[in-house]
Enzyme design. Structure first.
Site, mmCIF file in Angstrom:
data_model
loop_
_atom_site.group_PDB
_atom_site.id
_atom_site.type_symbol
_atom_site.label_atom_id
_atom_site.label_comp_id
_atom_site.label_asym_id
_atom_site.label_seq_id
_atom_site.Cartn_x
_atom_site.Cartn_y
_atom_site.Cartn_z
ATOM 1 N N ASP A 20 0.836 -1.209 0.000
ATOM 2 C CA ASP A 20 0.000 0.000 0.000
ATOM 3 C C ASP A 20 0.869 1.258 0.000
ATOM 4 O O ASP A 20 1.976 1.253 0.550
ATOM 5 C CB ASP A 20 -0.913 -0.023 1.230
ATOM 6 C CG ASP A 20 -2.094 0.930 1.085
ATOM 7 O OD1 ASP A 20 -2.375 1.369 -0.050
ATOM 8 O OD2 ASP A 20 -2.721 1.240 2.105
ATOM 9 N N HIS A 37 2.266 3.409 -9.124
ATOM 10 C CA HIS A 37 2.034 1.987 -9.419
ATOM 11 C C HIS A 37 3.204 1.410 -10.236
ATOM 12 O O HIS A 37 3.598 0.266 -10.036
ATOM 13 C CB HIS A 37 0.718 1.813 -10.181
ATOM 14 C CG HIS A 37 -0.491 2.197 -9.374
ATOM 15 N ND1 HIS A 37 -0.670 1.812 -8.069
ATOM 16 C CD2 HIS A 37 -1.592 2.940 -9.685
ATOM 17 C CE1 HIS A 37 -1.820 2.291 -7.613
ATOM 18 N NE2 HIS A 37 -2.389 2.986 -8.571
ATOM 19 N N LEU A 131 11.017 -20.414 -5.309
ATOM 20 C CA LEU A 131 10.079 -19.529 -4.619
ATOM 21 C C LEU A 131 8.723 -19.666 -5.285
ATOM 22 O O LEU A 131 8.637 -19.672 -6.521
ATOM 23 C CB LEU A 131 10.548 -18.068 -4.726
ATOM 24 C CG LEU A 131 9.533 -16.990 -4.301
ATOM 25 C CD1 LEU A 131 9.362 -16.971 -2.786
ATOM 26 C CD2 LEU A 131 9.984 -15.597 -4.761
HETATM 27 C C1 IPE Z 1 -5.375 -2.857 -0.218
HETATM 28 O O1 IPE Z 1 -5.050 -1.513 -0.412
HETATM 29 C C2 IPE Z 1 -5.394 -3.584 -1.530
HETATM 30 C C3 IPE Z 1 -4.097 -3.754 -2.189
HETATM 31 C C4 IPE Z 1 -2.923 -3.434 -1.716
HETATM 32 C C5 IPE Z 1 -4.174 -4.376 -3.474
HETATM 33 P P1 IPE Z 1 -6.177 -0.402 -0.524
HETATM 34 O O2 IPE Z 1 -5.448 0.891 -0.628
HETATM 35 O O3 IPE Z 1 -7.141 -0.714 -1.609
HETATM 36 O O4 IPE Z 1 -6.908 -0.533 0.886
HETATM 37 P P2 IPE Z 1 -7.903 0.448 1.620
HETATM 38 O O5 IPE Z 1 -9.000 0.769 0.648
HETATM 39 O O6 IPE Z 1 -7.129 1.692 1.985
HETATM 40 O O7 IPE Z 1 -8.356 -0.295 2.832
HETATM 41 C C1 IPE Z 2 -1.636 0.201 -3.380
HETATM 42 O O1 IPE Z 2 -1.400 1.562 -3.412
HETATM 43 C C2 IPE Z 2 -1.861 -0.362 -4.768
HETATM 44 C C3 IPE Z 2 -3.221 -0.844 -5.015
HETATM 45 C C4 IPE Z 2 -4.186 -0.878 -4.162
HETATM 46 C C5 IPE Z 2 -3.489 -1.327 -6.332
HETATM 47 P P1 IPE Z 2 -2.601 2.600 -3.386
HETATM 48 O O2 IPE Z 2 -2.952 2.941 -4.794
HETATM 49 O O3 IPE Z 2 -3.704 2.129 -2.535
HETATM 50 O O4 IPE Z 2 -1.877 3.839 -2.720
HETATM 51 P P2 IPE Z 2 -2.534 4.892 -1.709
HETATM 52 O O5 IPE Z 2 -3.075 4.130 -0.548
HETATM 53 O O6 IPE Z 2 -3.589 5.617 -2.465
HETATM 54 O O7 IPE Z 2 -1.369 5.771 -1.335
HETATM 55 MG MG MG Z 3 -4.142 2.365 -0.544
#
Ligand code: IPE
Ligand code: IPE
Ligand code: MG
Length: 253
Positions: A20, A37, A131
């Site tokens: 995240d 990303h 792995l």
């Molecule tokens: C969790 O992250 C999902 C992934 C890392 C793929 P999110 O950014 O979507 O989670 P929430 O919405 O903050 O809980």
């Molecule tokens: C995690 O990073 C990636 C996915 C959920 C696909 P985020 O896109 O949720 O990044 P934040 O939480 O907005 O910083």
């Molecule tokens: Mg996120």
């Protein structure tokens, strides 16, 4: 446990990661979210290499949740394109590196060409042993439990399982990742402290490690810190600390 083993830090066999913080990383650099990303995908490559080097046999990465469809259409499209690119560009490299790639999640919602690439990458790498990399795409812990329950219900309907014999094991055996050990360590980057519908069944006895580091900044050193933290945990699985010290420390009864 031999005296030599006692000097070695406990290592997780299976690490699960909620990657995240990509969006916030990009925001801080005044870049579009997709740049976060993209950098995040690079870090996946580095993380896989670190696990290969360290000798971790199982790594499960949360790439796209069943809830992430709620994001703007353009972001979803960009994420799917990144996944396509990863499958096209990385499958052979993973194979050469002895990595087995498994995709977990509901594939039915993925584009046809992506499903095809997934099947090809899984077939190419299926005998690799160094792995096992599980990539969770359109994955939700609740979806996983429902699909496992559905399989168990089919056995009941077919007369192969009496309802009164139905047990945890009948769910567990149909879950994604049923054939590998449950995660020992869950790492969530990006400062949030929640599961966000990841492996909710499989995390029942997992050690959690929350890091404020945003995923695109999560480097080898950050992983080493998580491993150090894990090495100092006492896993009790319901027993007392003394029982564990006496060596009675397995997860089973
Ligand atoms: C969790 O992250 C999902 C992934 C890392 C793929 P999110 O950014 O979507 O989670 P929430 O919405 O903050 O809980
Ligand atoms: C995690 O990073 C990636 C996915 C959920 C696909 P985020 O896109 O949720 O990044 P934040 O939480 O907005 O910083
Ligand atoms: Mg996120």
């Amino acid at each position: 446990m031999s005296s030599a083993d006692e000097n070695l830090p406990a290592m997780p066999r299976h690490i699960a990661v909620i990657m995240d913080g990509n969006g916030r990383w990009a925001y801080r650099q005044h870049l579009p979210r997709v740049a976060g990303h993209r950098r995040g995908a690079e870090v996946v490559r580095e993380m896989v290499q670190s696990c290969v080097d360290i000798g971790i046999p199982y790594l499960t990465l949360f790439a796209f949740s069943t809830e992430n469809w709620r994001r703007p259409v353009l972001e979803v499209r960009l994420l799917m394109n990144l996944f396509r690119l990863l499958l096209r560009r990385e499958a052979r490299k993973l194979h050469e590196n002895g990595v087995r790639l498994c995709i977990i999640g509901d594939r039915s919602a993925l584009d046809c060409d992506i499903r095809q690439l997934v099947e090809e990458a899984e077939a190419l790498t299926c005998n690799n042993k160094r792995l096992q990399l599980n990539l969770a795409v359109n994955y939700g812990g609740r979806w996983d439990i429902v699909q496992a329950a559905r399989a168990a219900m089919a056995a009941v309907q077919a007369g192969e399982l009496a309802p009164e014999d139905f047990s945890e094991a009948h769910i567990a055996q149909h879950l994604c990742l049923a054939d590998i050990p449950e995660p020992d360590l869950l790492i969530r980057t990006g400062g949030e402290e929640r599961i966000s519908n990841f492996l909710i069944w499989q995390l029942a006895y997992t050690e959690f490690y929350f890091s404020d580091t945003l995923w695109p900044d999560f480097d080898r050193m950050a992983l080493e810190y998580a491993l150090q933290s894990f090495a100092h945990r006492q896993r009790r699985f319901g027993r007392t600390g003394d029982q564990v010290l006496e060596g009675d420390c397995s997860a089973s009864d």
